[in-house]
Design a protein around this motif. Sequence first.
Motif, short mmCIF file in Angstrom:
data_model
loop_
_atom_site.label_atom_id
_atom_site.label_comp_id
_atom_site.label_asym_id
_atom_site.label_seq_id
_atom_site.Cartn_x
_atom_site.Cartn_y
_atom_site.Cartn_z
N LEU A 196 -3.28 -17.04 41.80
CA LEU A 196 -2.43 -16.55 40.72
C LEU A 196 -2.96 -16.98 39.36
CD1 LEU A 196 0.20 -15.08 40.01
CD2 LEU A 196 1.38 -17.27 40.19
N ILE A 197 -3.39 -18.25 39.24
CA ILE A 197 -3.92 -18.74 37.97
C ILE A 197 -5.20 -18.00 37.60
CG2 ILE A 197 -4.94 -20.76 36.85
CD1 ILE A 197 -2.97 -22.48 38.47
N GLU A 199 -6.24 -15.03 38.62
CA GLU A 199 -5.98 -13.62 38.28
C GLU A 199 -5.31 -13.50 36.91
OE1 GLU A 199 -7.02 -10.99 39.84
OE2 GLU A 199 -8.01 -12.26 41.30
N LYS A 200 -4.43 -14.47 36.60
CA LYS A 200 -3.79 -14.45 35.28
C LYS A 200 -4.82 -14.67 34.18
CE LYS A 200 0.00 -16.55 32.68
NZ LYS A 200 1.07 -17.59 32.70
N ALA A 203 -6.83 -11.56 33.79
CA ALA A 203 -6.08 -10.53 33.08
C ALA A 203 -6.03 -10.81 31.58
CB ALA A 203 -4.66 -10.44 33.65
N GLU A 204 -5.81 -12.11 31.23
CA GLU A 204 -5.78 -12.46 29.81
C GLU A 204 -7.15 -12.23 29.16
OE1 GLU A 204 -4.41 -16.44 29.56
OE2 GLU A 204 -2.31 -15.94 30.05
#
Length: 327
Positions: A196-197, A199-200, A203-204
Motif C-alpha cells: 500500500l505504501i 503504490e501510494k 501514485a504520488e
Amino acid sequence: MGPFLGILLFIGIIILFLFIFTVKQQTAVIIERFGKFNSVRNPGLQFKIPVVDKIAGKMSLKIQQLDVVVETKTKDDVFVRLKVSVQYQVIKTQVYDAFYKLDNPFTQITSFVFDVVRAEVPKLRLDDVFEKKDDIAIAVKGELQEAMNSYGYEIIKTLVTDIDPDEQVKHAMNRINAAEREKLAAQYEGDAARILIVEKARAEAESKRLQGQGIADQRREIAKGLLESVDVLNGAGITSQEASALIVVTQHYDTLQSIGEKSGSKLVLLPNSPTAASEMLNTMVTSFTAAHQLNEHQIQKEEETQKRRKSRDDDKDDSSFKFPTLD
C-alpha cells in the motif's frame, strides 16, 4: 379312527420339521453326524437326519468390522492412541477352517494389530504418524492377510481412523499451530501495508510528474503566445520593450480579474498599484542589463588575465636562451 389319524398327522409334521431346516442368506451352517463334521450347508431349504445329524454352528458370510485401540510411543517419546478399524470376511470355500481352526477371531485379529502397530509407530515421529497413517494401515493389512488366510478369513480393508496424542502434547501442538498462524497473518499484514505504501508513493510520484509536465506544457504554450503577441505588436510598429510592458500589464490585470471573480478569496496580490506592472518590467530589464554587463566585464577580465600570463611565459622563455661562447 379320527383321533388316531390326528395323532399320526401331528407326529408326521413333527418328524418333517426335524428333517427340514432353512439356511438364511449370507450364512453357512455346519452339520455334524455323530459329533463329526459332515457338511457345510448353503442358504436355502436343507434336509438332515434327526438324531443322527446335528447343526453344530452357523457362520456369517457378511463383512464384519472390528475396532482396535492401541496405545504406543513414537520415536520422539510421545504417547499416542491409534484406533485401527479392520474389515474382514469368512471365505466361502474355507468355512470349515474358520469354524474349527480358530475359536475367537476377534482376539487373534487384535493381537496382530497390536503387534504391527507397536512395531511401526515407534519408528516414526509424531508428525510422521499423521502423515503416514496409510502406510501403517497397509502394514497392518499385509500382516493380517498373511496370518488370517490360513484360518479361513479374508482381510478386506484396514483403516487408521483416529490418532489421539497425549493431552499435554495436543495443547502444545495447538499453541505451536496458533503461533505459526499468527506469524503468517502478521507477515501478510506487513506485506499488504508495504504494498500500500509503495503504490501510494508511486501514485504520488506519477501525479507530481504529470502535474510538472502539465505546468511545463502550460508555460511552453504561454511562451509561444507571448512570442506571437510580440511579433504582432512589432508588426504594428511597437518596440519589443513596449510590447513586453503591454503584455505584462495585460496579464497583471487578467490576474486581478480572475481573483475578483472568486467569492471569499483571501489572496492579496502585491504590488497592486496601476503602475505596478511597468515598474516590475523596468526592474526586470534593469536587472537583466546589469547582469549582462557584469558577465561581459568578467569575461573581459579573464581574457586580460590570460594575456598577461601568456606574456610572462613568453618573456621567461626569451631570458632562458643564451648564445654559445668561444673558448
